[in-house]
Motif scaffolding. Structure first.
Motif, PDB file in Angstrom:
ATOM      1  N   THR A   1      40.103   7.867   6.224  1.00  0.00           N
ATOM      2  CA  THR A   1      41.431   7.575   5.665  1.00  0.00           C
ATOM      3  C   THR A   1      41.634   8.307   4.342  1.00  0.00           C
ATOM      4  O   THR A   1      42.718   8.825   4.056  1.00  0.00           O
ATOM      5  CB  THR A   1      41.600   6.053   5.456  1.00  0.00           C
ATOM      6  OG1 THR A   1      41.457   5.384   6.712  1.00  0.00           O
ATOM      7  CG2 THR A   1      42.974   5.735   4.875  1.00  0.00           C
ATOM      8  N   ILE A   2      40.571   8.359   3.551  1.00  0.00           N
ATOM      9  CA  ILE A   2      40.633   9.090   2.276  1.00  0.00           C
ATOM     10  C   ILE A   2      40.823  10.583   2.531  1.00  0.00           C
ATOM     11  O   ILE A   2      41.651  11.237   1.887  1.00  0.00           O
ATOM     12  CB  ILE A   2      39.359   8.829   1.449  1.00  0.00           C
ATOM     13  CG1 ILE A   2      39.323   7.365   0.992  1.00  0.00           C
ATOM     14  CG2 ILE A   2      39.286   9.759   0.238  1.00  0.00           C
ATOM     15  CD1 ILE A   2      37.997   6.932   0.395  1.00  0.00           C
ATOM     16  N   TYR A   3      40.060  11.121   3.488  1.00  0.00           N
ATOM     17  CA  TYR A   3      40.210  12.542   3.838  1.00  0.00           C
ATOM     18  C   TYR A   3      41.646  12.838   4.260  1.00  0.00           C
ATOM     19  O   TYR A   3      42.253  13.822   3.832  1.00  0.00           O
ATOM     20  CB  TYR A   3      39.271  12.909   4.995  1.00  0.00           C
ATOM     21  CG  TYR A   3      37.819  13.035   4.619  1.00  0.00           C
ATOM     22  CD1 TYR A   3      37.425  13.552   3.387  1.00  0.00           C
ATOM     23  CD2 TYR A   3      36.815  12.663   5.520  1.00  0.00           C
ATOM     24  CE1 TYR A   3      36.084  13.680   3.054  1.00  0.00           C
ATOM     25  CE2 TYR A   3      35.475  12.784   5.189  1.00  0.00           C
ATOM     26  CZ  TYR A   3      35.112  13.294   3.965  1.00  0.00           C
ATOM     27  OH  TYR A   3      33.782  13.416   3.636  1.00  0.00           O
ATOM     28  N   TYR A   4      42.180  11.972   5.109  1.00  0.00           N
ATOM     29  CA  TYR A   4      43.547  12.151   5.602  1.00  0.00           C
ATOM     30  C   TYR A   4      44.542  12.126   4.439  1.00  0.00           C
ATOM     31  O   TYR A   4      45.437  12.963   4.343  1.00  0.00           O
ATOM     32  CB  TYR A   4      43.867  11.047   6.605  1.00  0.00           C
ATOM     33  CG  TYR A   4      45.318  11.012   7.041  1.00  0.00           C
ATOM     34  CD1 TYR A   4      45.801  11.900   7.976  1.00  0.00           C
ATOM     35  CD2 TYR A   4      46.209  10.074   6.500  1.00  0.00           C
ATOM     36  CE1 TYR A   4      47.129  11.876   8.377  1.00  0.00           C
ATOM     37  CE2 TYR A   4      47.531  10.041   6.886  1.00  0.00           C
ATOM     38  CZ  TYR A   4      47.985  10.945   7.825  1.00  0.00           C
ATOM     39  OH  TYR A   4      49.294  10.922   8.209  1.00  0.00           O
ATOM     40  N   GLY A   5      44.371  11.159   3.528  1.00  0.00           N
ATOM     41  CA  GLY A   5      45.280  11.036   2.392  1.00  0.00           C
ATOM     42  C   GLY A   5      45.222  12.244   1.471  1.00  0.00           C
ATOM     43  O   GLY A   5      46.233  12.639   0.872  1.00  0.00           O
ATOM     44  N   LYS A   6      44.033  12.869   1.375  1.00  0.00           N
ATOM     45  CA  LYS A   6      43.858  14.034   0.507  1.00  0.00           C
ATOM     46  C   LYS A   6      44.207  15.343   1.213  1.00  0.00           C
ATOM     47  O   LYS A   6      44.075  16.423   0.619  1.00  0.00           O
ATOM     48  CB  LYS A   6      42.412  14.083  -0.002  1.00  0.00           C
ATOM     49  CG  LYS A   6      42.069  12.920  -0.932  1.00  0.00           C
ATOM     50  CD  LYS A   6      40.568  12.757  -1.127  1.00  0.00           C
ATOM     51  CE  LYS A   6      39.954  13.866  -1.926  1.00  0.00           C
ATOM     52  NZ  LYS A   6      38.531  13.583  -2.233  1.00  0.00           N
ATOM     53  N   GLY A   7      44.630  15.227   2.476  1.00  0.00           N
ATOM     54  CA  GLY A   7      44.992  16.433   3.216  1.00  0.00           C
ATOM     55  C   GLY A   7      43.808  17.174   3.803  1.00  0.00           C
ATOM     56  O   GLY A   7      43.936  18.308   4.267  1.00  0.00           O
ATOM     57  N   GLN A   8      42.637  16.552   3.819  1.00  0.00           N
ATOM     58  CA  GLN A   8      41.449  17.174   4.402  1.00  0.00           C
ATOM     59  C   GLN A   8      41.363  16.779   5.883  1.00  0.00           C
ATOM     60  O   GLN A   8      40.510  15.997   6.305  1.00  0.00           O
ATOM     61  CB  GLN A   8      40.201  16.729   3.637  1.00  0.00           C
ATOM     62  CG  GLN A   8      40.195  17.166   2.181  1.00  0.00           C
ATOM     63  CD  GLN A   8      39.021  16.593   1.401  1.00  0.00           C
ATOM     64  OE1 GLN A   8      39.197  15.851   0.429  1.00  0.00           O
ATOM     65  NE2 GLN A   8      37.805  16.908   1.814  1.00  0.00           N
ATOM     66  N   TYR A   9      42.275  17.338   6.669  1.00  0.00           N
ATOM     67  CA  TYR A   9      42.462  16.892   8.048  1.00  0.00           C
ATOM     68  C   TYR A   9      41.267  17.210   8.945  1.00  0.00           C
ATOM     69  O   TYR A   9      40.918  16.426   9.833  1.00  0.00           O
ATOM     70  CB  TYR A   9      43.737  17.492   8.619  1.00  0.00           C
ATOM     71  CG  TYR A   9      44.961  17.130   7.812  1.00  0.00           C
ATOM     72  CD1 TYR A   9      45.293  15.796   7.595  1.00  0.00           C
ATOM     73  CD2 TYR A   9      45.754  18.112   7.231  1.00  0.00           C
ATOM     74  CE1 TYR A   9      46.401  15.442   6.832  1.00  0.00           C
ATOM     75  CE2 TYR A   9      46.869  17.777   6.461  1.00  0.00           C
ATOM     76  CZ  TYR A   9      47.179  16.446   6.256  1.00  0.00           C
ATOM     77  OH  TYR A   9      48.260  16.111   5.491  1.00  0.00           O
ATOM     78  N   GLU A  10      40.646  18.342   8.741  1.00  0.00           N
ATOM     79  CA  GLU A  10      39.491  18.710   9.563  1.00  0.00           C
ATOM     80  C   GLU A  10      38.355  17.705   9.360  1.00  0.00           C
ATOM     81  O   GLU A  10      37.713  17.265  10.326  1.00  0.00           O
ATOM     82  CB  GLU A  10      39.025  20.122   9.210  1.00  0.00           C
ATOM     83  CG  GLU A  10      37.923  20.667  10.111  1.00  0.00           C
ATOM     84  CD  GLU A  10      38.388  20.965  11.532  1.00  0.00           C
ATOM     85  OE1 GLU A  10      37.528  21.073  12.425  1.00  0.00           O
ATOM     86  OE2 GLU A  10      39.616  21.073  11.751  1.00  0.00           O
ATOM     87  N   GLU A  11      38.112  17.330   8.100  1.00  0.00           N
ATOM     88  CA  GLU A  11      37.066  16.350   7.809  1.00  0.00           C
ATOM     89  C   GLU A  11      37.425  14.988   8.384  1.00  0.00           C
ATOM     90  O   GLU A  11      36.549  14.248   8.860  1.00  0.00           O
ATOM     91  CB  GLU A  11      36.854  16.243   6.295  1.00  0.00           C
ATOM     92  CG  GLU A  11      36.218  17.464   5.668  1.00  0.00           C
ATOM     93  CD  GLU A  11      34.884  17.810   6.295  1.00  0.00           C
ATOM     94  OE1 GLU A  11      34.077  16.890   6.524  1.00  0.00           O
ATOM     95  OE2 GLU A  11      34.648  18.989   6.576  1.00  0.00           O
ATOM     96  N   ALA A  12      38.717  14.639   8.336  1.00  0.00           N
ATOM     97  CA  ALA A  12      39.157  13.357   8.906  1.00  0.00           C
ATOM     98  C   ALA A  12      38.903  13.338  10.409  1.00  0.00           C
ATOM     99  O   ALA A  12      38.380  12.353  10.958  1.00  0.00           O
ATOM    100  CB  ALA A  12      40.640  13.144   8.615  1.00  0.00           C
ATOM    101  N   TYR A  13      39.266  14.450  11.085  1.00  0.00           N
ATOM    102  CA  TYR A  13      39.029  14.559  12.531  1.00  0.00           C
ATOM    103  C   TYR A  13      37.541  14.384  12.855  1.00  0.00           C
ATOM    104  O   TYR A  13      37.164  13.586  13.717  1.00  0.00           O
ATOM    105  CB  TYR A  13      39.467  15.938  13.032  1.00  0.00           C
ATOM    106  CG  TYR A  13      40.898  16.033  13.514  1.00  0.00           C
ATOM    107  CD1 TYR A  13      41.416  15.128  14.448  1.00  0.00           C
ATOM    108  CD2 TYR A  13      41.725  17.062  13.069  1.00  0.00           C
ATOM    109  CE1 TYR A  13      42.713  15.236  14.906  1.00  0.00           C
ATOM    110  CE2 TYR A  13      43.040  17.181  13.513  1.00  0.00           C
ATOM    111  CZ  TYR A  13      43.519  16.264  14.436  1.00  0.00           C
ATOM    112  OH  TYR A  13      44.816  16.374  14.883  1.00  0.00           O
ATOM    113  N   LYS A  14      36.695  15.156  12.176  1.00  0.00           N
ATOM    114  CA  LYS A  14      35.262  15.127  12.467  1.00  0.00           C
ATOM    115  C   LYS A  14      34.676  13.732  12.278  1.00  0.00           C
ATOM    116  O   LYS A  14      33.905  13.247  13.111  1.00  0.00           O
ATOM    117  CB  LYS A  14      34.530  16.113  11.550  1.00  0.00           C
ATOM    118  CG  LYS A  14      34.725  17.572  11.898  1.00  0.00           C
ATOM    119  CD  LYS A  14      33.946  18.459  10.916  1.00  0.00           C
ATOM    120  CE  LYS A  14      34.152  19.935  11.227  1.00  0.00           C
ATOM    121  NZ  LYS A  14      33.426  20.793  10.260  1.00  0.00           N
TER     122      LYS A  14
END
Length: 348
Positions: A192-205
């Protein structure tokens, strides 16, 4: 209870008059009367003698009650919920403040009350109220220092949610240090933090890895239930569980091998030689699908090690050896179809 109420309650329980209590403590009866009415407080030097006289601890005398009973906690929480239905939110807020001052060491109660008030603020659109926010955030932060791990984790959870709402992602990430690395919810929070920070690839993984891990956990749990059902000869339940486990493998795109492996175990448990041979043939024919999930869109952002193709042949050889030598499968080897099956696969 406040100190005046504690003194009055325990004095009466001991059938002691105000005059008798005053004489025992070396003070006047009007002084005791003022303590009990709340007009004045006992001198600090008298607190220990009062506690001994009334046979209570100093914590109880001062209302520093460490633990409340479940009934007491439930009663307070019920009162707060009922107030939300009948009173303005500010009245509820001040009542909660009164309770927390009355029981400053009842951390589990405070955590519950902060959580309730926090969620109601969000529902009622009061989450932008600066005073409420300051109290909620400060309460959670204070509870992070609790000696009770459950309280610390609960406070970190509430604080994390608050920071996420405010898009304070760095602060939210610091809250994760209070969660065990094995906590399955920790990685979801990190995603959720990754997604909020725009780190979409990390959120997916992160999320895809959790989906795969959760599939594996559910599959193992279902197979454990299946084994218990077989051990207790509850084959009807065993059938239901294996169907669920197979459907789960199909849902998560695990491949034909995983869809049928559990069904083979059921056929063996039932000593159904014909179905065992059919499913064994199916598994041997589909060993190359064991890693099919690595090609699924469900897990496309994950990185998997390249598999040596010889592993599939090794799996076939070991499975055949198992069925050819283990006494558990003697009923299969003695069945009518074994000879043809053996001829097909031993020469493959």
């Amino acid at each position: 209870m406040k100190i005046n109420e504690v003194i009055r309650k325990h004095r009466k329980e001991k059938n002691m008059t105000q005059e008798e209590m005053a004489n025992r403590l070396g003070v006047t009866a009007p002084a005791v009367n003022k303590w009990e009415s709340g007009a004045s407080m006992p001198d600090i030097s008298l607190l220990a003698p009062i506690a001994r006289l009334l046979n209570v601890s100093l914590d109880e005398l001062l209302s520093f009650k460490e633990e409340l009973s479940e009934i007491e906690v439930s009663s307070i929480i019920k009162e707060i919920y009922e107030m939300f239905d009948t009173e303005p939110i500010d009245a509820v807020y001040h009542r909660i403040l009164e309770v927390t001052k009355e029981y400053p060491n009842a951390e589990s109660l405070l955590l519950s009350l902060v959580g309730i008030f926090d969620s109601r603020c969000v529902i009622l659109g009061e989450d932008s109220n600066e005073e409420y926010n300051k109290w909620i955030q400060g309460s959670y932060q204070n509870l992070l220092f609790s000696h009770d791990e459950d309280v610390r984790v609960g406070a970190a959870d509430g604080l994390y949610a608050l920071y996420i709402r405010k898009e304070m992602y760095e602060d939210a990430e610091r809250c994760l240090s209070y969660f065990s690395a094995k906590d399955p919810d920790r990685k979801r929070k990190l995603a959720t933090i990754y997604y909020g920070k725009g780190q979409y690839e990390e959120a997916y993984k992160t999320l895809e890895a959790e989906v795969l891990a959760n599939y594996q956990t559910m599959s193992v749990m279902l197979l454990e239930i299946f084994m218990v059902a077989v051990k207790t000869e509850n084959f009807e339940k065993a059938q239901v569980i294996i169907e669920k486990e197979s459907a789960l493998a199909e849902l998560f795109e695990m491949g034909e091998y995983h869809k049928n492996a559990g069904k083979l175990e059921l056929a063996v448990a039932l000593k159904d030689s014909k179905e065992t041979l059919r499913l064994l043939d199916c598994l041997l024919s589909s060993t190359n699908t064991v890693m099919d999930y690595t090609k699924s869109k469900l897990f496309e952002h994950m990185t998997f090690q390249e598999v040596n193709p010889t592993i599939f042949q090794t799996l076939r050889v070991n499975t055949l050896k198992h069925f050819s030598e283990d006494d558990t499968y003697k009923f299969v080897r003695e069945s009518e179809g074994w000879e043809a099956f053996e001829k097909k696969w031993m020469t493959a």
